[in-house]
Write a protein that holds these residues in place. Structure first.
Motif, mmCIF file in Angstrom:
data_model
loop_
_atom_site.group_PDB
_atom_site.id
_atom_site.type_symbol
_atom_site.label_atom_id
_atom_site.label_comp_id
_atom_site.label_asym_id
_atom_site.label_seq_id
_atom_site.Cartn_x
_atom_site.Cartn_y
_atom_site.Cartn_z
ATOM 1 N N UNK A 60 -0.202 -10.227 -5.911
ATOM 2 C CA UNK A 60 0.350 -8.883 -6.118
ATOM 3 C C UNK A 60 -0.470 -7.817 -5.395
ATOM 4 N N UNK A 61 -1.649 -8.188 -4.867
ATOM 5 C CA UNK A 61 -2.471 -7.273 -4.065
ATOM 6 C C UNK A 61 -2.305 -7.523 -2.566
ATOM 7 N N UNK A 120 3.272 -4.397 -7.585
ATOM 8 C CA UNK A 120 2.402 -4.629 -6.432
ATOM 9 C C UNK A 120 1.327 -3.549 -6.439
ATOM 10 N N UNK A 121 0.092 -3.914 -6.034
ATOM 11 C CA UNK A 121 -1.034 -3.022 -6.302
ATOM 12 C C UNK A 121 -1.943 -2.758 -5.104
ATOM 13 N N UNK A 122 -1.533 -3.122 -3.904
ATOM 14 C CA UNK A 122 -2.431 -3.010 -2.751
ATOM 15 C C UNK A 122 -2.851 -1.577 -2.485
ATOM 16 N N UNK A 173 -2.099 5.047 -6.420
ATOM 17 C CA UNK A 173 -3.328 5.408 -5.720
ATOM 18 C C UNK A 173 -4.322 6.111 -6.649
ATOM 19 N N UNK A 174 -3.808 6.967 -7.519
ATOM 20 C CA UNK A 174 -4.697 7.635 -8.474
ATOM 21 C C UNK A 174 -5.357 6.615 -9.393
ATOM 22 N N UNK A 175 -4.608 5.594 -9.791
ATOM 23 C CA UNK A 175 -5.213 4.542 -10.626
ATOM 24 C C UNK A 175 -6.331 3.826 -9.875
ATOM 25 N N UNK A 176 -6.189 3.708 -8.542
ATOM 26 C CA UNK A 176 -7.249 3.093 -7.751
ATOM 27 C C UNK A 176 -8.507 3.940 -7.726
#
Length: 260
Positions: A60-61, A120-122, A173-176
């Motif tokens: 998922x990344x 998806x989390x890339x 992106x903020x979660x990243x």
């Protein structure tokens, strides 16, 4: 010529090389319809099937954004992760960089599944890598497209660009950024300045898995792992560049670093 390219490829930092290659291959095959997206996304119910589809925690990344993102996302992933893997003083051992990927990735995945619903989390991982790589480069100027800004502001420039071009990716992106900031607080700010315990220290099983001796030889250089009672020292010496545009990948500018 091909052998020279392969030699150069195998001399790059292994974690950055492997992750960037996985993103590039997955994105090309998925976006071109060669493999279905359904093989890669993450949802909790897939973990409770028989057999459990645990590979989704990783795949998922791996999916980039379409079009130019197929090239830019692996490039930025490689650039920032290679800096953490080879020059960042926070990660004197390669298992430290691996544990960073695991903990920050787990934070991004958990927050998104609990509150945002992403599969998806890339994009969250890329901006987390950027945040961590640039926070130790205060005082260094970096170019972001046509603007020169302090290196530590590059993640926020990326947020602004997403706000203008793809607002839907902003929460991810903020979660990243939150994940990277949380990791920095728990591993450095709280232990060093608050007198607390580093609860995210690299566990022994990760070190055993990596099996890193005190001095280990890498294709791209020799790294010295400091003993546990010796304060680590070092400074960031990431690659310089003049712009985040593709034309700048072939050039270097003095005193500036791409996205650092």
């Amino acid at each position: 010529m091909s052998s020279e390219i392969m030699d150069a490829y195998w001399q790059t930092p292994p974690m950055a090389r492997t992750l960037a290659t996985a993103i590039l291959v997955t994105s090309i095959t998925a976006h071109l319809g060669m493999l279905p997206y359904a093989w890669f996304y993450f949802t909790e119910d897939r973990l409770f099937r028989l057999p459990p589809e645990i590979w989704r925690l990783v795949t998922s990344f791996f999916l980039s954004t379409p079009s130019l993102g197929i090239i830019l996302d692996p490039y930025f992933t490689y650039m920032y992760l290679s800096q953490l893997e080879t020059t960042n003083p926070k990660f004197p051992r390669k298992e430290d960089a691996l544990w960073y990927l695991i903990t920050v990735g787990a934070f991004i995945l958990t927050v998104n599944r609990l509150f945002l619903g992403n599969a998806f989390f890339l994009q969250g991982l890329i901006i987390a890598l950027c945040y961590t790589a640039t926070q130790d480069q205060r005082g260094v100027k970096a170019s972001f497209f046509f603007f020169t800004v302090p290196a530590q502001l590059i993640p926020y420039c990326m947020l602004l660009m997403s706000l203008l071009m793809n607002p839907a990716s902003l929460p991810l992106q903020i979660s990243g950024i939150v994940a990277a900031h949380f990791h920095d607080f728990m591993t450095r700010t709280w232990p060093e300045f608050g007198g607390g315990t580093n609860y995210l220290a690299t566990p022994a099983f990760v070190s055993r898995f990596v099996d890193t001796p005190r001095v280990f030889q890498r294709d791209y250089g020799t790294a010295i792992r400091p003993s546990s009672n010796t304060p680590s020292s070092g400074h960031s010496t990431g690659a310089s560049a003049g712009s985040v545009l593709p034309d700048s990948w072939k050039t270097r500018g003095s005193g500036q670093r791409l996205g650092e």
